[in-house]
Design a protein around this motif. Structure first.
Motif, PDB file in Angstrom:
ATOM      1  N   ALA A  70       0.826  -1.212   0.000  1.00  0.00           N
ATOM      2  CA  ALA A  70       0.000   0.000   0.000  1.00  0.00           C
ATOM      3  C   ALA A  70       0.857   1.258   0.000  1.00  0.00           C
ATOM      4  N   THR A  71       2.010   1.195   0.684  1.00  0.00           N
ATOM      5  CA  THR A  71       2.966   2.305   0.686  1.00  0.00           C
ATOM      6  C   THR A  71       4.324   1.774   0.274  1.00  0.00           C
ATOM      7  N   LEU A  72       4.891   2.388  -0.748  1.00  0.00           N
ATOM      8  CA  LEU A  72       6.193   2.001  -1.285  1.00  0.00           C
ATOM      9  C   LEU A  72       7.173   3.130  -1.008  1.00  0.00           C
ATOM     10  N   ASP A  73       8.234   2.852  -0.262  1.00  0.00           N
ATOM     11  CA  ASP A  73       9.198   3.884   0.093  1.00  0.00           C
ATOM     12  C   ASP A  73      10.293   4.005  -0.960  1.00  0.00           C
ATOM     13  N   PHE A  74      10.648   5.246  -1.266  1.00  0.00           N
ATOM     14  CA  PHE A  74      11.860   5.527  -2.039  1.00  0.00           C
ATOM     15  C   PHE A  74      12.681   6.527  -1.255  1.00  0.00           C
ATOM     16  N   VAL A  75      13.896   6.123  -0.871  1.00  0.00           N
ATOM     17  CA  VAL A  75      14.772   6.959  -0.050  1.00  0.00           C
ATOM     18  C   VAL A  75      15.993   7.331  -0.871  1.00  0.00           C
ATOM     19  N   ASP A  76      16.174   8.618  -1.109  1.00  0.00           N
ATOM     20  CA  ASP A  76      17.306   9.139  -1.873  1.00  0.00           C
ATOM     21  C   ASP A  76      18.336   9.674  -0.888  1.00  0.00           C
ATOM     22  N   MET A  77      19.403   8.903  -0.658  1.00  0.00           N
ATOM     23  CA  MET A  77      20.453   9.308   0.262  1.00  0.00           C
ATOM     24  C   MET A  77      21.361  10.337  -0.400  1.00  0.00           C
ATOM     25  N   ALA A  78      21.781  11.348   0.384  1.00  0.00           N
ATOM     26  CA  ALA A  78      22.619  12.438  -0.134  1.00  0.00           C
ATOM     27  C   ALA A  78      21.951  13.041  -1.361  1.00  0.00           C
ATOM     28  N   ALA A  79      20.762  13.581  -1.142  1.00  0.00           N
ATOM     29  CA  ALA A  79      19.865  13.961  -2.239  1.00  0.00           C
ATOM     30  C   ALA A  79      20.255  15.241  -2.952  1.00  0.00           C
ATOM     31  N   GLY A  80      21.289  15.931  -2.490  1.00  0.00           N
ATOM     32  CA  GLY A  80      21.679  17.169  -3.161  1.00  0.00           C
ATOM     33  C   GLY A  80      20.585  18.209  -3.046  1.00  0.00           C
ATOM     34  N   ARG A  81      20.047  18.590  -4.190  1.00  0.00           N
ATOM     35  CA  ARG A  81      18.922  19.523  -4.192  1.00  0.00           C
ATOM     36  C   ARG A  81      17.648  18.834  -4.683  1.00  0.00           C
ATOM     37  N   GLY A  82      17.617  17.495  -4.553  1.00  0.00           N
ATOM     38  CA  GLY A  82      16.410  16.738  -4.863  1.00  0.00           C
ATOM     39  C   GLY A  82      16.269  16.365  -6.321  1.00  0.00           C
ATOM     40  N   GLU A  83      17.376  16.414  -7.085  1.00  0.00           N
ATOM     41  CA  GLU A  83      17.274  16.146  -8.521  1.00  0.00           C
ATOM     42  C   GLU A  83      16.840  14.703  -8.818  1.00  0.00           C
ATOM     43  N   LEU A  84      17.456  13.731  -8.117  1.00  0.00           N
ATOM     44  CA  LEU A  84      17.133  12.334  -8.424  1.00  0.00           C
ATOM     45  C   LEU A  84      15.725  11.974  -7.975  1.00  0.00           C
ATOM     46  N   VAL A  85      15.381  12.303  -6.745  1.00  0.00           N
ATOM     47  CA  VAL A  85      14.059  11.913  -6.250  1.00  0.00           C
ATOM     48  C   VAL A  85      12.958  12.578  -7.072  1.00  0.00           C
ATOM     49  N   SER A  86      13.186  13.805  -7.517  1.00  0.00           N
ATOM     50  CA  SER A  86      12.195  14.467  -8.366  1.00  0.00           C
ATOM     51  C   SER A  86      12.064  13.754  -9.699  1.00  0.00           C
ATOM     52  N   GLY A  87      13.205  13.364 -10.283  1.00  0.00           N
ATOM     53  CA  GLY A  87      13.176  12.661 -11.562  1.00  0.00           C
ATOM     54  C   GLY A  87      12.532  11.295 -11.470  1.00  0.00           C
ATOM     55  N   VAL A  88      12.760  10.596 -10.367  1.00  0.00           N
ATOM     56  CA  VAL A  88      12.152   9.272 -10.183  1.00  0.00           C
ATOM     57  C   VAL A  88      10.640   9.408 -10.077  1.00  0.00           C
ATOM     58  N   LEU A  89      10.158  10.343  -9.278  1.00  0.00           N
ATOM     59  CA  LEU A  89       8.708  10.537  -9.154  1.00  0.00           C
ATOM     60  C   LEU A  89       8.074  10.866 -10.505  1.00  0.00           C
ATOM     61  N   ALA A  90       8.760  11.692 -11.292  1.00  0.00           N
ATOM     62  CA  ALA A  90       8.220  12.067 -12.599  1.00  0.00           C
ATOM     63  C   ALA A  90       8.192  10.899 -13.567  1.00  0.00           C
ATOM     64  N   ALA A  91       9.112   9.946 -13.410  1.00  0.00           N
ATOM     65  CA  ALA A  91       9.222   8.827 -14.350  1.00  0.00           C
ATOM     66  C   ALA A  91       8.365   7.630 -13.962  1.00  0.00           C
ATOM     67  N   LEU A  92       7.842   7.595 -12.753  1.00  0.00           N
ATOM     68  CA  LEU A  92       7.050   6.450 -12.313  1.00  0.00           C
ATOM     69  C   LEU A  92       5.694   6.410 -13.000  1.00  0.00           C
ATOM     70  N   PRO A  93       5.164   5.207 -13.277  1.00  0.00           N
ATOM     71  CA  PRO A  93       3.765   5.114 -13.696  1.00  0.00           C
ATOM     72  C   PRO A  93       2.862   5.724 -12.632  1.00  0.00           C
ATOM     73  N   ALA A  94       1.778   6.332 -13.047  1.00  0.00           N
ATOM     74  CA  ALA A  94       0.908   7.063 -12.126  1.00  0.00           C
ATOM     75  C   ALA A  94       0.435   6.201 -10.965  1.00  0.00           C
ATOM     76  N   ALA A  95       0.107   4.940 -11.244  1.00  0.00           N
ATOM     77  CA  ALA A  95      -0.411   4.067 -10.192  1.00  0.00           C
ATOM     78  C   ALA A  95       0.652   3.781  -9.135  1.00  0.00           C
ATOM     79  N   VAL A  96       1.918   3.669  -9.563  1.00  0.00           N
ATOM     80  CA  VAL A  96       3.013   3.434  -8.608  1.00  0.00           C
ATOM     81  C   VAL A  96       3.335   4.726  -7.858  1.00  0.00           C
ATOM     82  N   ALA A  97       3.389   5.836  -8.571  1.00  0.00           N
ATOM     83  CA  ALA A  97       3.685   7.119  -7.935  1.00  0.00           C
ATOM     84  C   ALA A  97       2.680   7.448  -6.843  1.00  0.00           C
ATOM     85  N   ALA A  98       1.415   7.055  -7.050  1.00  0.00           N
ATOM     86  CA  ALA A  98       0.373   7.352  -6.066  1.00  0.00           C
ATOM     87  C   ALA A  98       0.616   6.634  -4.743  1.00  0.00           C
ATOM     88  N   ARG A  99       1.323   5.501  -4.799  1.00  0.00           N
ATOM     89  CA  ARG A  99       1.608   4.736  -3.576  1.00  0.00           C
ATOM     90  C   ARG A  99       2.998   5.016  -3.023  1.00  0.00           C
TER      91      ARG A  99
END
Length: 367
Positions: A70-99
């Motif tokens: 029901a909840t899927l965690d994505f943890v971006d270590m040493a995230a800088g200014r959030g470039e990777l975590v932002s890109g991952v969220l944008a690239a996920l299928p909508a159904a996965v991103a929602a969880r």
């Protein structure tokens, strides 16, 4: 060895670990500056959005292996200014991103305009079910440096604020044992090594937060079969490699003994640590409690970024030439994408980075 500290540099009385900790993470330190890491060096994240897309596909594989929680965690270590975590969220299928519950772990403050779905933290959450991804984190966990003296004895290298060095005491107990196991130094004056024990502890602590899922460390790396004889400590400033100077003006980095990190995870999971027995973690590390060691590792392995990204369907293959005739615009886009993929997988460059995969309670999603 550059000799005694100069009068303007302050006394060379600190080891590289303490000096780097202050220079990178202290008040006014390098990683607290407003321009962030991207202002000084280029990682895979900055090279191409294809990297975030590949990590998103990896997260989807982890999600499937977990049975789509029901909840899927994505943890971006040493995230800088959030470039990777932002890109991952944008690239996920909508159904996965929602969880997906997305965390950016970084000592610097939250940047303005960041996606409100991203939780900004100074350390990883206490329990993770999903993917913990550490891209070029461990190389910035500060370490001490050892150098062999004229008598063949490895000694700690002390450094002044201006970068001048001198030799200090012989390498002490736990650090000496780490060197003997992971980076034995022949009795030849001038040979150097970075003592990776803080990285082992930091990585084992981060993996200790995993309930189920996959932890991945991506970094400049070497293994016991090919340790560099004079170490790898260096600096980066404004896109160029430079001498490491612990005054906050540059990044200070060293390649990671990922094989030692892998073993540290296995040891932490199989040998519970009594309360109060573990050495206190450095500020760059994260805390671990005995209860967080209860889950089962299902094997870990080390591979190159080239192999990992190819397993995630990123190859750098050129598009068929026929596409240039039927759809020239699509051909140009595909050609540009192939060029970016080629950079991410290039021998002698980003493709040689090490990926340490540690599955926890699931099968290896890249097997």
């Amino acid at each position: 060895m550059t000799g005694e500290a100069t009068a303007g540099g302050g006394p060379a009385g600190r080891g590289w670990r303490e000096a780097t900790e202050a220079a990178l993470y202290g008040p006014g330190g390098f990683y607290r500056r407003p321009e962030g890491p991207a202002g000084h060096f280029r990682t895979s994240v900055h090279a191409s959005a294809l990297f975030a897309g590949a990590v998103a596909r990896l997260l989807c594989r982890v999600d499937e292996a977990l049975g789509r929680p029901a909840t899927l965690d994505f943890v971006d270590m040493a995230a800088g200014r959030g470039e990777l975590v932002s890109g991952v969220l944008a690239a996920l299928p909508a159904a996965v991103a929602a969880r997906t519950r997305a965390y950016a772990v970084e000592i610097a403050g939250r940047p303005s305009g960041l996606d409100e779905r991203i939780l900004w933290r100074s350390e990883p959450p206490p329990a993770v079910t999903g993917l913990l991804f550490a891209n070029e984190w461990l190389d910035n966990v500060p370490v001490d440096v050892a150098e062999v003296d004229a008598a063949g004895v490895p000694r700690l290298v002390l450094v002044a604020d201006d970068g001048s060095e001198r030799l200090g005491q012989p390498v002490p107990g736990p650090e000496a044992r780490w060197l003997a196991r992971w980076w034995p130094l022949p009795a030849e004056e001038g040979l150097r090594a970075e003592i990776g024990l803080p990285r082992d502890r930091a990585w084992a602590a981060a993996v200790g937060r995993m309930e189920r899922g996959l932890a991945v460390a991506v970094d400049y790396a070497h293994t016991a079969a090919a340790r560099p004889p004079y170490g790898t400590l260096t600096g980066f400033r404004e896109g160029r490699e430079t001498a490491p100077v612990p005054d906050g003006s540059c990044d200070i980095t060293a390649h990671v003994a990922l094989d030692a990190c892998a073993e540290a995870c296995r040891a932490a999971r199989t040998t519970p640590t009594p309360p109060g027995a573990a050495p206190a973690p450095a500020p760059a590390e994260v805390a671990r409690t005995p209860s967080e060691q209860a889950h089962t590792l299902t094997g870990s392995r080390l591979l190159t970024q080239r192999a990992a990204l190819r397993a995630l369907n990123l190859t750098g293959a050129r598009p068929p030439l026929a596409l240039a005739s039927t759809d020239p615009a699509a051909y140009v886009r595909a050609l540009a994408s192939a060029g970016e993929a080629a950079e991410l997988t290039a021998p002698g460059g980003l493709g040689d980075f090490g990926w340490l995969l540690v599955p926890v309670g699931i099968a290896d999603p890249l097997a």
